[in-house]
Structure formats: C-alpha cells, structure tokens
Design a protein around this motif. Structure first.
Motif, PDB file in Angstrom:
ATOM      1  N   TYR A 112      58.621  24.984  26.668  1.00 37.78           N
ATOM      2  CA  TYR A 112      58.351  24.728  28.078  1.00 37.78           C
ATOM      3  C   TYR A 112      56.941  24.192  28.256  1.00 37.78           C
ATOM      4  O   TYR A 112      56.007  24.649  27.610  1.00 37.78           O
ATOM      5  CB  TYR A 112      58.516  26.014  28.901  1.00 37.78           C
ATOM      6  N   THR A 113      56.796  23.262  29.164  1.00 38.20           N
ATOM      7  CA  THR A 113      55.489  22.724  29.508  1.00 38.20           C
ATOM      8  C   THR A 113      54.895  23.542  30.647  1.00 38.20           C
ATOM      9  O   THR A 113      55.602  24.301  31.328  1.00 38.20           O
ATOM     10  CB  THR A 113      55.599  21.254  29.944  1.00 38.20           C
TER      11      THR A 113
ATOM     12  N   MET B  48      59.066  27.142  37.697  1.00 38.08           N
ATOM     13  CA  MET B  48      59.884  28.359  37.627  1.00 38.08           C
ATOM     14  C   MET B  48      59.206  29.519  38.350  1.00 38.08           C
ATOM     15  O   MET B  48      59.854  30.259  39.102  1.00 38.08           O
ATOM     16  CB  MET B  48      60.152  28.731  36.170  1.00 38.08           C
ATOM     17  N   LEU B  49      57.904  29.681  38.140  1.00 31.73           N
ATOM     18  CA  LEU B  49      57.184  30.763  38.793  1.00 31.73           C
ATOM     19  C   LEU B  49      57.148  30.577  40.308  1.00 31.73           C
ATOM     20  O   LEU B  49      57.321  31.539  41.062  1.00 31.73           O
ATOM     21  CB  LEU B  49      55.761  30.872  38.237  1.00 31.73           C
ATOM     22  N   GLU B  50      56.929  29.357  40.767  1.00 29.89           N
ATOM     23  CA  GLU B  50      56.907  29.096  42.211  1.00 29.89           C
ATOM     24  C   GLU B  50      58.267  29.391  42.833  1.00 29.89           C
ATOM     25  O   GLU B  50      58.344  29.928  43.941  1.00 29.89           O
ATOM     26  CB  GLU B  50      56.480  27.660  42.488  1.00 29.89           C
ATOM     27  N   ASN B  51      59.345  29.061  42.128  1.00 33.05           N
ATOM     28  CA  ASN B  51      60.690  29.359  42.633  1.00 33.05           C
ATOM     29  C   ASN B  51      60.952  30.858  42.732  1.00 33.05           C
ATOM     30  O   ASN B  51      61.818  31.292  43.487  1.00 33.05           O
ATOM     31  CB  ASN B  51      61.753  28.707  41.752  1.00 33.05           C
ATOM     32  N   LEU B  52      60.205  31.650  41.955  1.00 35.36           N
ATOM     33  CA  LEU B  52      60.322  33.111  41.986  1.00 35.36           C
ATOM     34  C   LEU B  52      59.246  33.753  42.861  1.00 35.36           C
ATOM     35  O   LEU B  52      59.045  34.962  42.837  1.00 35.36           O
ATOM     36  CB  LEU B  52      60.239  33.668  40.558  1.00 35.36           C
TER      37      LEU B  52
ATOM     38  N   ALA C 139      44.478  23.146  27.074  1.00 38.33           N
ATOM     39  CA  ALA C 139      44.537  21.699  26.848  1.00 38.33           C
ATOM     40  C   ALA C 139      45.876  21.410  26.181  1.00 38.33           C
ATOM     41  O   ALA C 139      46.520  22.307  25.642  1.00 38.33           O
ATOM     42  CB  ALA C 139      43.387  21.243  25.958  1.00 38.33           C
ATOM     43  N   ILE C 140      46.300  20.186  26.204  1.00 37.54           N
ATOM     44  CA  ILE C 140      47.604  19.812  25.663  1.00 37.54           C
ATOM     45  C   ILE C 140      47.736  20.192  24.186  1.00 37.54           C
ATOM     46  O   ILE C 140      48.825  20.458  23.709  1.00 37.54           O
ATOM     47  CB  ILE C 140      47.902  18.311  25.905  1.00 37.54           C
TER      48      ILE C 140
ATOM     49  N   LEU D 197      49.635  28.984  25.444  1.00 36.25           N
ATOM     50  CA  LEU D 197      49.606  28.774  26.889  1.00 36.25           C
ATOM     51  C   LEU D 197      49.707  30.161  27.509  1.00 36.25           C
ATOM     52  O   LEU D 197      50.754  30.810  27.422  1.00 36.25           O
ATOM     53  CB  LEU D 197      50.770  27.889  27.344  1.00 36.25           C
ATOM     54  N   ILE D 198      48.612  30.623  28.067  1.00 39.21           N
ATOM     55  CA  ILE D 198      48.558  31.955  28.664  1.00 39.21           C
ATOM     56  C   ILE D 198      48.361  31.770  30.154  1.00 39.21           C
ATOM     57  O   ILE D 198      47.414  31.120  30.601  1.00 39.21           O
ATOM     58  CB  ILE D 198      47.415  32.782  28.050  1.00 39.21           C
TER      59      ILE D 198
END
Length: 70
Positions: A27-28, A35-39, A56-57, A62-63
């Motif tokens: 997941y990017t 996903m978090l905004e939808n929840l 960074a990319i 990714l925390i």
C-alpha cells in the motif's frame, strides 16, 4: 512486485520441504490515507523510521500516527 497491482508474490520452501506461498499487497501512503479517512481517522504525523526520520519514497518503513475524528 507487479508495478500495476502492487502485489508481491513469494514462494519458498521450509526446512522440512513444505512449500509456502504468499501474496502480499503493498500500500502507498495515499492508499492508506484514503482508507483511514473513510474510517473517520485523521493522520497526525508520518515517519519513515522508528527514530522519527521523515517519510520519503525510499524509506524502509511507513509509520503513521492517526487518531479517530471527533
């Protein structure tokens, strides 16, 4: 890694010879943010390491620090 589906298919054998197959979906940050905004969560901070380095990319991790809205 399939660059379109972001699936990482792995196949390996255990020491006893059993075959293990894994299909891992990567997941990017925008994927997770959506996903978090939808929840009903809001992202507070994003890090690229446990030591607090900026994401960074090319970060190994990714925390995401998020909290429920309201």
């Amino acid at each position: 890694i399939d660059p379109i589906t972001l699936h990482w298919k792995l196949e390996r054998r255990t020491d006893s010879g059993n075959k293990i197959k894994s299909d891992i979906r990567l997941y990017t940050l925008p994927d997770i943010k959506c996903m978090l905004e939808n929840l009903n969560f809001k992202i507070d901070r994003v890090f690229g390491s446990f030591s607090g380095k900026p994401y960074a990319i090319n970060s190994k991790r990714l925390i995401i620090l998020a909290q429920k809205k309201g």
